[in-house]
Design an enzyme around this catalytic site. Sequence first.
Site, PDB file in Angstrom:
ATOM      1  N   HIS A  13       0.649   3.959   7.007  1.00  0.00           N
ATOM      2  CA  HIS A  13       1.733   3.498   6.150  1.00  0.00           C
ATOM      3  C   HIS A  13       1.548   4.008   4.717  1.00  0.00           C
ATOM      4  CE1 HIS A  13       2.873   0.906   9.386  1.00  0.00           C
ATOM      5  NE2 HIS A  13       3.784   0.278   8.669  1.00  0.00           N
ATOM      6  N   SER A  14       0.299   4.320   4.373  1.00  0.00           N
ATOM      7  CA  SER A  14      -0.014   4.718   3.003  1.00  0.00           C
ATOM      8  C   SER A  14      -0.498   6.163   2.959  1.00  0.00           C
ATOM      9  CB  SER A  14      -1.099   3.776   2.463  1.00  0.00           C
ATOM     10  OG  SER A  14      -1.870   4.425   1.475  1.00  0.00           O
TER      11      SER A  14
END
Lengths: 134, 223
Positions: A13-14
């Site tokens: 997600h990052s």
Amino acid sequence: MTGQRVGVVLVSHSADVATSVAEMARALAAGGATAAVAAAGGTEDGRIGTSAELIKRAVRGVDDGAGVVVIADLGSAVLTVKALLEDKELPDGTRQADAPFLEGAVAAVVTASAGGDAAAVAAAAEEAYAYRKT
Amino acid sequence: MNASASSTPDPVIDTEFVRRWLSLATSAIEHKSGWLTELDSAIGDADHGINMHRGFTAASAAVEKEPSDTPGEILTHVGRQLISSVGGAAGPLYGTLLRRAGKALGDQPTVSAEELRVALRSGIDAVAQLGRSERGDKTMLDSLYPAVEAMGLALGSGSGLVAALTAARTAADEGAAATVPMLARKGRASYLGERSIGHQDPGATSAALLIAAFAEAAGADTA
């Protein structure tokens, strides 16, 4: 070891997490030739999330013909890789490993760098669930 | 069936119908985006409304630009756009639903109400498989399954498209409301355990909006 190596793609997600874990896995696998590792983190406009485009680009970038093993962190990252695989939007020979993100990434990159085939690389990543810490 | 349903003639399910659905779904999501995000901030990561709005806006723009000859082609196209533009779990889930439904409709220029029902059902089954989820997990499936079942019952008892989609809309709304007392078993909300109880699921809520847009595309009165 010569010839084609399995590529590894890390989907988080990052962007920072994906890039840092890729860097750490490469560093721990170093010693000979390292397998190609690509990070596909966050969305295209730099937010937390998942980008199908970044995943497709990363897989194509590390695909050397020997297959690509994708490791995703959570939720939408896992589901997006699964949906892309089911729709045949990723090159043949791409598979998703059911593995813990960081430990699986290190195991996969070490195994791929040693010349393991896609099944061996995915298995190494998946076995990382069994490393007990206490 | 009720008076308003029987007085509305059933439209043909063609590309115009699917375009109407997309436009109604996009504006419903735009209007309810704040509410979806509010529901998601209670048990999720507070991005569902924003993500859905981004995805449907991108899908609408893409469908406007590219001519499609069949209902199936439009649904498949929208599905692909959602996978690439939503940025959250709703992208691959709704994307898979619509792509699978689009494929099931094949390349026919018009389809029957029953063919639409079967296509939606196979799309919903694909979502369940992708998310390894089932009814009662507090997800979009809790409004989607009741909706297609109500549609099937209505069609089976001789109702037309408008009445069947009106029944689907009611069942989807009830299904979304029924997620309030459920314990979440999937997604980020599942980390909350018991604390997920007492909140309506954002995915079940957005799914009900998409089903309602089908009823409105068919000409059902606005609920």
